[in-house]
Scaffold this motif. Structure first.
Motif, PDB file in Angstrom:
ATOM      1  N   GLU A   1       0.820  -1.213   0.000  1.00 14.90           N
ATOM      2  CA  GLU A   1       0.000   0.000   0.000  1.00 14.90           C
ATOM      3  C   GLU A   1       0.855   1.265   0.000  1.00 14.90           C
ATOM      4  O   GLU A   1       0.530   2.251  -0.673  1.00 14.90           O
ATOM      5  CB  GLU A   1      -0.937  -0.001   1.208  1.00 14.90           C
ATOM      6  N   LYS A   2       1.959   1.248   0.745  1.00 13.80           N
ATOM      7  CA  LYS A   2       2.834   2.413   0.787  1.00 13.80           C
ATOM      8  C   LYS A   2       3.399   2.707  -0.589  1.00 13.80           C
ATOM      9  O   LYS A   2       3.449   3.870  -1.014  1.00 13.80           O
ATOM     10  CB  LYS A   2       3.969   2.177   1.791  1.00 13.80           C
ATOM     11  N   LYS A   3       3.812   1.658  -1.285  1.00 15.09           N
ATOM     12  CA  LYS A   3       4.378   1.833  -2.614  1.00 15.09           C
ATOM     13  C   LYS A   3       3.331   2.380  -3.582  1.00 15.09           C
ATOM     14  O   LYS A   3       3.622   3.256  -4.412  1.00 15.09           O
ATOM     15  CB  LYS A   3       4.911   0.489  -3.129  1.00 15.09           C
TER      16      LYS A   3
ATOM     17  N   GLU B   1       2.830   5.985  -3.161  1.00 19.65           N
ATOM     18  CA  GLU B   1       3.935   6.722  -3.782  1.00 19.65           C
ATOM     19  C   GLU B   1       3.711   6.847  -5.288  1.00 19.65           C
ATOM     20  O   GLU B   1       3.978   7.898  -5.872  1.00 19.65           O
ATOM     21  CB  GLU B   1       5.260   6.006  -3.504  1.00 19.65           C
ATOM     22  N   TYR B   2       3.240   5.760  -5.906  1.00 18.66           N
ATOM     23  CA  TYR B   2       2.925   5.827  -7.338  1.00 18.66           C
ATOM     24  C   TYR B   2       1.910   6.933  -7.612  1.00 18.66           C
ATOM     25  O   TYR B   2       2.053   7.725  -8.554  1.00 18.66           O
ATOM     26  CB  TYR B   2       2.347   4.491  -7.817  1.00 18.66           C
ATOM     27  N   LEU B   3       0.874   6.993  -6.771  1.00 20.73           N
ATOM     28  CA  LEU B   3      -0.178   7.989  -6.955  1.00 20.73           C
ATOM     29  C   LEU B   3       0.371   9.403  -6.738  1.00 20.73           C
ATOM     30  O   LEU B   3       0.099  10.312  -7.533  1.00 20.73           O
ATOM     31  CB  LEU B   3      -1.326   7.707  -5.988  1.00 20.73           C
TER      32      LEU B   3
ATOM     33  N   ARG C   1      -1.858   1.444 -11.989  1.00 19.16           N
ATOM     34  CA  ARG C   1      -2.944   0.675 -12.601  1.00 19.16           C
ATOM     35  C   ARG C   1      -2.537  -0.781 -12.789  1.00 19.16           C
ATOM     36  O   ARG C   1      -3.344  -1.692 -12.567  1.00 19.16           O
ATOM     37  CB  ARG C   1      -3.332   1.292 -13.940  1.00 19.16           C
ATOM     38  N   ARG C   2      -1.296  -1.012 -13.192  1.00 17.23           N
ATOM     39  CA  ARG C   2      -0.837  -2.379 -13.410  1.00 17.23           C
ATOM     40  C   ARG C   2      -0.890  -3.188 -12.117  1.00 17.23           C
ATOM     41  O   ARG C   2      -1.315  -4.343 -12.106  1.00 17.23           O
ATOM     42  CB  ARG C   2       0.589  -2.346 -13.966  1.00 17.23           C
ATOM     43  N   ARG C   3      -0.466  -2.578 -11.014  1.00 16.67           N
ATOM     44  CA  ARG C   3      -0.486  -3.275  -9.735  1.00 16.67           C
ATOM     45  C   ARG C   3      -1.913  -3.479  -9.250  1.00 16.67           C
ATOM     46  O   ARG C   3      -2.259  -4.548  -8.724  1.00 16.67           O
ATOM     47  CB  ARG C   3       0.300  -2.473  -8.705  1.00 16.67           C
TER      48      ARG C   3
END
Length: 231
Positions: free
Chosen positions: A92-94, A97-99, A108-110
């Motif tokens: 969730e943390k990662k 960070e993407y957002l 989106r891929r994840r």
């Protein structure tokens, strides 16, 4: 994320796109998700008479020894135990960070991978009526709360196949692929003890299958239905 299994479509909704996701929900008669009611409240969507499926753990913890130590039961643990997916959900943390960094393609891929894991888990529960908790020495079945009495479980399919004298088509092992879920399909013959209740599945090669690892099943020559599942 929205998984439309009828259309075999996985869509992610980020930011202002979420409003269109709410509009799409109105077309479904069955909606399932982790904390499904909480999710719909957050989206401001009234489910009305729609059938809801709660994909979250049926219990939060389990006492694992006499000292009272407890194991926290998470969706990840249950998906890993039931579907053999080693990393069913992203960090969730990662993803935050993407957002934050505007890396929406990676996000989106994840999210799409997470949704497919949850869908595989949903299907496993529908087939068995329960899911598997496997952690250390623990190997236990827990009820799948989203499964209704009208679901056609593996037990029902075995009874039908035995009475009709036809094999089942099954996918055994890890979760099936999204694009072609039946690509690893093999035939399974239902055998029973003479004058007994115990039954088992035997492959064309004569080996007994581990029914805990059956991910999909259907009567030979038929197709199976799916359940619309947003995740």
């Amino acid at each position: 994320m929205l998984v439309d299994v009828t259309e075999r479509e996985v869509r992610s909704f980020v930011g202002d796109e979420i409003a269109s996701a709410v509009e799409k929900l109105a077309a479904y008669e069955i909606i399932a998700a982790v904390d499904v009611r909480g999710l719909l409240r957050t989206l401001g969507f009234d489910p009305g008479e729609r059938r809801l499926g709660e994909l979250g753990p049926p219990q939060k913890t389990m006492t694992i020894n006499k000292r009272g130590h407890t194991l926290k039961i998470t969706p990840s643990l249950l998906v890993q135990g039931s579907c053999g997916i080693s990393r069913p959900f992203g960090d969730e943390k990662k993803m935050r960070e993407y957002l934050k960094d505007g890396k929406l393609t990676k996000l989106r891929r994840r999210l799409e991978a997470d949704a497919k894991s949850l869908y595989a888990f949903c299907q496993y529960g529908r087939l068995h009526g329960s899911v598997l908790l496997r952690w250390g020495f623990i190997d236990k079945r827990l009820p799948a709360p989203w499964v209704h009495q009208d679901e056609l479980t593996l037990y029902n399919l075995k009874e039908q196949a035995y009475k009709l004298g036809v094999p089942l088509e099954v996918v055994v092992g890890d979760a099936p692929g999204w694009v072609n879920p039946w690509s690893r399909m093999q035939r399974a013959h239902v055998k029973k003890e003479q004058n007994g209740w115990r039954s088992w599945l035997v492959s064309d090669d004569g080996y007994v299958m581990n029914e805990d690892e059956v991910q999909l099943a259907r009567l030979a020559g038929t197709s199976s239905g799916d359940m619309g599942t947003p995740g």
